[in-house]
Design a protein around this motif. Sequence first.
Motif, PDB file in Angstrom:
ATOM      1  N   PRO A  36      -0.101   2.139  13.055  1.00 26.25           N
ATOM      2  CA  PRO A  36       0.523   2.841  11.918  1.00 26.25           C
ATOM      3  C   PRO A  36      -0.155   2.579  10.583  1.00 26.25           C
ATOM      4  O   PRO A  36      -0.324   3.508   9.788  1.00 26.25           O
ATOM      5  CB  PRO A  36       1.963   2.310  11.940  1.00 26.25           C
ATOM      6  N   VAL A  37      -0.555   1.346  10.311  1.00 28.35           N
ATOM      7  CA  VAL A  37      -1.179   1.077   9.015  1.00 28.35           C
ATOM      8  C   VAL A  37      -2.534   1.765   8.919  1.00 28.35           C
ATOM      9  O   VAL A  37      -2.935   2.238   7.846  1.00 28.35           O
ATOM     10  CB  VAL A  37      -1.301  -0.442   8.768  1.00 28.35           C
ATOM     11  N   ARG A  38      -3.233   1.884  10.041  1.00 26.09           N
ATOM     12  CA  ARG A  38      -4.521   2.591  10.032  1.00 26.09           C
ATOM     13  C   ARG A  38      -4.316   4.089   9.843  1.00 26.09           C
ATOM     14  O   ARG A  38      -5.111   4.754   9.158  1.00 26.09           O
ATOM     15  CB  ARG A  38      -5.291   2.292  11.318  1.00 26.09           C
ATOM     16  N   LEU A  39      -3.255   4.616  10.439  1.00 26.56           N
ATOM     17  CA  LEU A  39      -2.939   6.033  10.221  1.00 26.56           C
ATOM     18  C   LEU A  39      -2.589   6.300   8.758  1.00 26.56           C
ATOM     19  O   LEU A  39      -3.027   7.299   8.179  1.00 26.56           O
ATOM     20  CB  LEU A  39      -1.768   6.448  11.118  1.00 26.56           C
ATOM     21  N   ASP A  40      -1.791   5.408   8.183  1.00 26.52           N
ATOM     22  CA  ASP A  40      -1.441   5.563   6.772  1.00 26.52           C
ATOM     23  C   ASP A  40      -2.684   5.565   5.895  1.00 26.52           C
ATOM     24  O   ASP A  40      -2.838   6.405   5.001  1.00 26.52           O
ATOM     25  CB  ASP A  40      -0.516   4.420   6.329  1.00 26.52           C
ATOM     26  N   TYR A  41      -3.553   4.601   6.133  1.00 22.61           N
ATOM     27  CA  TYR A  41      -4.756   4.468   5.316  1.00 22.61           C
ATOM     28  C   TYR A  41      -5.671   5.667   5.505  1.00 22.61           C
ATOM     29  O   TYR A  41      -6.206   6.233   4.542  1.00 22.61           O
ATOM     30  CB  TYR A  41      -5.467   3.172   5.682  1.00 22.61           C
ATOM     31  N   GLY A  51       0.820  -1.211   0.000  1.00 15.06           N
ATOM     32  CA  GLY A  51       0.000   0.000   0.000  1.00 15.06           C
ATOM     33  C   GLY A  51       0.850   1.256   0.000  1.00 15.06           C
ATOM     34  O   GLY A  51       0.583   2.208  -0.747  1.00 15.06           O
ATOM     35  N   ARG A  52       1.891   1.269   0.817  1.00 16.58           N
ATOM     36  CA  ARG A  52       2.784   2.441   0.856  1.00 16.58           C
ATOM     37  C   ARG A  52       3.494   2.621  -0.485  1.00 16.58           C
ATOM     38  O   ARG A  52       3.688   3.749  -0.951  1.00 16.58           O
ATOM     39  CB  ARG A  52       3.807   2.279   1.987  1.00 16.58           C
ATOM     40  N   SER A  53       3.903   1.511  -1.087  1.00 20.99           N
ATOM     41  CA  SER A  53       4.604   1.586  -2.369  1.00 20.99           C
ATOM     42  C   SER A  53       3.690   2.122  -3.462  1.00 20.99           C
ATOM     43  O   SER A  53       4.074   3.014  -4.226  1.00 20.99           O
ATOM     44  CB  SER A  53       5.128   0.198  -2.753  1.00 20.99           C
ATOM     45  N   TYR A  54       2.472   1.588  -3.534  1.00 18.44           N
ATOM     46  CA  TYR A  54       1.525   2.066  -4.536  1.00 18.44           C
ATOM     47  C   TYR A  54       1.205   3.539  -4.321  1.00 18.44           C
ATOM     48  O   TYR A  54       1.057   4.307  -5.275  1.00 18.44           O
ATOM     49  CB  TYR A  54       0.243   1.246  -4.477  1.00 18.44           C
ATOM     50  N   ARG A  55       1.089   3.932  -3.063  1.00 18.72           N
ATOM     51  CA  ARG A  55       0.787   5.337  -2.759  1.00 18.72           C
ATOM     52  C   ARG A  55       1.904   6.239  -3.246  1.00 18.72           C
ATOM     53  O   ARG A  55       1.655   7.299  -3.849  1.00 18.72           O
ATOM     54  CB  ARG A  55       0.587   5.496  -1.252  1.00 18.72           C
ATOM     55  N   ALA A  82      -3.427   1.277  -3.967  1.00 18.69           N
ATOM     56  CA  ALA A  82      -2.949   1.501  -2.601  1.00 18.69           C
ATOM     57  C   ALA A  82      -4.079   1.311  -1.600  1.00 18.69           C
ATOM     58  O   ALA A  82      -3.893   0.685  -0.544  1.00 18.69           O
ATOM     59  CB  ALA A  82      -2.360   2.904  -2.475  1.00 18.69           C
ATOM     60  N   MET A  83      -5.263   1.825  -1.922  1.00 16.59           N
ATOM     61  CA  MET A  83      -6.399   1.670  -1.014  1.00 16.59           C
ATOM     62  C   MET A  83      -6.779   0.201  -0.852  1.00 16.59           C
ATOM     63  O   MET A  83      -7.085  -0.259   0.264  1.00 16.59           O
ATOM     64  CB  MET A  83      -7.591   2.476  -1.538  1.00 16.59           C
ATOM     65  N   GLU A  84      -6.762  -0.546  -1.941  1.00 17.92           N
ATOM     66  CA  GLU A  84      -7.084  -1.976  -1.853  1.00 17.92           C
ATOM     67  C   GLU A  84      -6.071  -2.705  -0.977  1.00 17.92           C
ATOM     68  O   GLU A  84      -6.447  -3.559  -0.154  1.00 17.92           O
ATOM     69  CB  GLU A  84      -7.103  -2.585  -3.254  1.00 17.92           C
ATOM     70  N   ALA A  85      -4.784  -2.384  -1.143  1.00 14.25           N
ATOM     71  CA  ALA A  85      -3.754  -3.030  -0.337  1.00 14.25           C
ATOM     72  C   ALA A  85      -3.896  -2.656   1.134  1.00 14.25           C
ATOM     73  O   ALA A  85      -3.797  -3.521   2.023  1.00 14.25           O
ATOM     74  CB  ALA A  85      -2.366  -2.639  -0.854  1.00 14.25           C
ATOM     75  N   ALA A 124     -12.414   7.111   6.663  1.00 15.88           N
ATOM     76  CA  ALA A 124     -11.280   7.580   7.453  1.00 15.88           C
ATOM     77  C   ALA A 124     -11.664   7.730   8.917  1.00 15.88           C
ATOM     78  O   ALA A 124     -10.888   7.405   9.818  1.00 15.88           O
ATOM     79  CB  ALA A 124     -10.765   8.905   6.899  1.00 15.88           C
ATOM     80  N   MET A 125     -12.875   8.229   9.169  1.00 18.07           N
ATOM     81  CA  MET A 125     -13.324   8.386  10.551  1.00 18.07           C
ATOM     82  C   MET A 125     -13.447   7.034  11.257  1.00 18.07           C
ATOM     83  O   MET A 125     -13.119   6.907  12.440  1.00 18.07           O
ATOM     84  CB  MET A 125     -14.676   9.104  10.582  1.00 18.07           C
TER      85      MET A 125
END
Length: 276
Positions: A191-196, A163-167, A175-178, A213-214
């Motif tokens: 951290p992964v939830r913050l990234d998303y 996801g980070r790479s696609y972003r 990225a959203m799917e990953a 996001a909420m």
Amino acid sequence: MIWIVFTAMVALAVGGLLRPLLRPAPAAAARVDYDLAVYRDQLEEIARDVDRGLLSDDQATASRTEIQRRMLAAAETDKTAAPADQRAGKRAAMAIVLMLPLAALGFYLMLGAPELRDRPYSDRAAQIAEMKDRSSQIQAMVTRLAERLKADPNDGKGWAMLGRSYRAMGRIEEAMEAYDKAVKLLPGDIPVRLDYAALLLEESEGPSLPEAAMKLLRDIGAIDPDQPDSLYYLGLDAAAKGDKATARKLWTRLMTVIPADSPGRAQVQQQLDSLK
């Protein structure tokens, strides 16, 4: 002949500079937009460093969390600026008309060397080839990671890295799917939830905050009630819905969490003051 070309070039440059100065000034670009663009570039650089093996996951997470905290602190900065003084614009225009050609001529006479040949393409070919090769290597690494995850779809950290790479590559839908798969496989991972959540907020349109996001931020709050990003944005969402009591409670708690020297404190205090 060459001086005619130089004169035409200067005239074009002066015209381009005068045009925005002489017309009515629009609202100035918001500093916060520039800050957020810089922070997004920094996040992308972190993703590239992870993919190249220059940063460990823990180092990348720490750096990314700090950058995202700054993004969240800047997100609600006022996006309007006072119109520029028209008289100041005209004075600047006159200064440009008079000084720019003279300054350009002076620098050219001091530093110019028209007799020198241009640097041939062959001298730059190696550098260009290296950049292309590096880009190809990154693409290949991301492709290999995606292929590996097809064989091992339960690797939550792998999906988060993809996801980070696609972003970073601008492939937002992928990225959203990953990230979505990573979140499901990593139930306690903040951290992964913050990234998303940050990605969803970046891509959202309109005045309201995206519900997806909420939800992620509410999940983060359930894992860590003192997580600053969650407190800030959940308070923002509550205030937007007219629930001032909840917003005040969340932001008051946030003021006890963020460091005393944090630049975000002033922004949070402004939000609290706006509830009165």
